[in-house]
Design an enzyme around this catalytic site. Structure first.
Site, PDB file in Angstrom:
ATOM      1  N   CYS A  14       1.089   1.493  14.529  1.00  0.00           N
ATOM      2  CA  CYS A  14      -0.352   1.386  15.633  1.00  0.00           C
ATOM      3  C   CYS A  14      -1.424   0.555  14.602  1.00  0.00           C
ATOM      4  O   CYS A  14      -1.109   0.480  13.115  1.00  0.00           O
ATOM      5  CB  CYS A  14      -1.026   2.735  15.086  1.00  0.00           C
ATOM      6  SG  CYS A  14      -3.074   3.160  16.242  1.00  0.00           S
ATOM      7  N   ASP A 134      -3.963  14.810  13.846  1.00  0.00           N
ATOM      8  CA  ASP A 134      -4.178  13.866  12.401  1.00  0.00           C
ATOM      9  C   ASP A 134      -4.890  14.382  11.232  1.00  0.00           C
ATOM     10  O   ASP A 134      -5.736  15.505  11.531  1.00  0.00           O
ATOM     11  CB  ASP A 134      -5.382  12.604  13.209  1.00  0.00           C
ATOM     12  CG  ASP A 134      -5.557  11.566  11.978  1.00  0.00           C
ATOM     13  OD1 ASP A 134      -4.155  11.440  11.145  1.00  0.00           O
ATOM     14  OD2 ASP A 134      -5.945  10.790  11.698  1.00  0.00           O
TER      15      ASP A 134
HETATM   16  O1  LIG Z   1      -6.181   2.867  11.468  1.00  0.00           O
HETATM   17  C1  LIG Z   1      -7.786   3.083  12.528  1.00  0.00           C
HETATM   18  O2  LIG Z   1      -7.895   2.182  11.338  1.00  0.00           O
HETATM   19  C2  LIG Z   1      -8.287   4.122  12.961  1.00  0.00           C
HETATM   20  C3  LIG Z   1      -9.413   4.052  12.593  1.00  0.00           C
HETATM   21  C4  LIG Z   1      -9.609   5.110  14.240  1.00  0.00           C
HETATM   22  C5  LIG Z   1      -9.648   6.246  15.243  1.00  0.00           C
HETATM   23  C6  LIG Z   1      -7.730   6.221  14.124  1.00  0.00           C
HETATM   24  C7  LIG Z   1      -7.210   4.884  13.638  1.00  0.00           C
HETATM   25  N1  LIG Z   1      -5.944   4.982  13.159  1.00  0.00           N
HETATM   26  C8  LIG Z   1      -4.747   6.017  13.658  1.00  0.00           C
HETATM   27  O3  LIG Z   1      -5.273   7.382  13.593  1.00  0.00           O
HETATM   28  C9  LIG Z   1      -3.861   7.845  12.677  1.00  0.00           C
HETATM   29  C10 LIG Z   1      -3.144   8.753  11.300  1.00  0.00           C
HETATM   30  O4  LIG Z   1      -3.815   7.250  10.719  1.00  0.00           O
HETATM   31  P1  LIG Z   1      -2.610   6.798   9.276  1.00  0.00           P
HETATM   32  O5  LIG Z   1      -1.504   6.778   9.640  1.00  0.00           O
HETATM   33  O6  LIG Z   1      -2.920   7.726   8.285  1.00  0.00           O
HETATM   34  O7  LIG Z   1      -3.336   5.727   8.649  1.00  0.00           O
HETATM   35  C11 LIG Z   1      -3.011   7.295  13.777  1.00  0.00           C
HETATM   36  O8  LIG Z   1      -2.841   7.946  14.565  1.00  0.00           O
HETATM   37  C12 LIG Z   1      -3.675   5.660  14.034  1.00  0.00           C
HETATM   38  O9  LIG Z   1      -3.035   5.489  15.190  1.00  0.00           O
END
Ligand SMILES: O=C(O)c1ccccc1N[C@@H]1O[C@H](COP(=O)(O)O)[C@@H](O)[C@H]1O
Length: 216
Positions: A14, A134
């Protein structure tokens, strides 16, 4: 993208911002790529920029639009231009809003932050089949690089066996194998754990993440 039963989970990487990185990560075996359309994200890509290259990779992978309380204009553009396959909603979107998008033909993943087992109650309120779990981060909507107690993902699947659960939050090449072993999610999702800089992925980390996630 998310089969009913699989030996290994699908892997979604992502926060992509560049076409070449998207192509490289598809070649490494990722099953889905997330593009972040939330203007406050460190991984934000304006839809006008994304529209210049998403059509070129759309047949090669599953494209997911990551959003937080999206404006109708953004949803309109994504749906009318058919830029992505799935909408992933990380904000305060209500069950009715999710239903509205599904009625409009969109495939939706609702992301929920997990603080304790009461957080799981909301899962049943949403009509979409796929729920992303999450870490709980008040004030932040995602991408924080923090884990939550994985036994709550196991509990979520037990309580809602008809749902497909995606595990996310603080996953890295170093912990994803253990996370998959303990929770058996339909997919894992990572943003910060495979980056050299927000929005720029480290391809060595991406390769290792995919290997670790898919290794039985
Ligand atoms: O990645 C981002 O900046 C973000 C911002 C707002 C909503 C979701 C976002 N990303 C998603 O968050 C989770 C966890 O991310 P991490 O691997 O802990 O960094 C994941 O599903 C991203 O797609």
């Amino acid at each position: 993208m998310f089969p009913d039963s699989a030996i290994s989970p699908a892997v979604k990487i992502c926060g992509l911002t560049q076409e070449q990185q998207a192509r490289d990560i598809i070649a490494l075996g990722a099953d889905a790529l997330g593009i972040n359309f939330w203007p406050k994200s460190k991984r934000y890509l304006p839809v006008e920029q994304a529209a210049t290259w998403l059509p070129a990779v759309k047949d090669l992978t599953t494209l997911v639009a990551v959003m937080v309380n999206p404006e109708p204009a953004l949803l309109d553009t994504l749906l009318k231009e058919n830029l992505v396959h799935i909408l992933q909603l990380h904000g305060d979107e209500s069950p009715a809003e999710v239903q509205f998008l599904m009625d409009a033909g969109a495939q939706v993943i609702k992301a929920l932050q997990v603080r304790d087992e009461h957080s799981l109650d909301q899962i049943g309120d949403y009509a979409c089949e796929t729920i992303l779990l999450d870490a709980y981060n008040p004030g932040l909507y995602g991408g924080a690089g923090e884990t939550f107690p994985w036994e709550l993902a196991v509990l979520a699947q037990q309580r809602f066996p008809q749902k497909k659960i995606i595990l996310s939050g603080g996953l890295t090449p170093g912990n994803v194998h253990e996370a998959v072993r303990r929770t058996h999610p339909v997919a894992v999702d990572v943003a910060s754990g495979v980056e050299s800089f927000p929005g720029i992925k480290d391809l060595v980390l991406v390769e290792e993440f995919i290997l670790q996630a898919k290794q039985g």
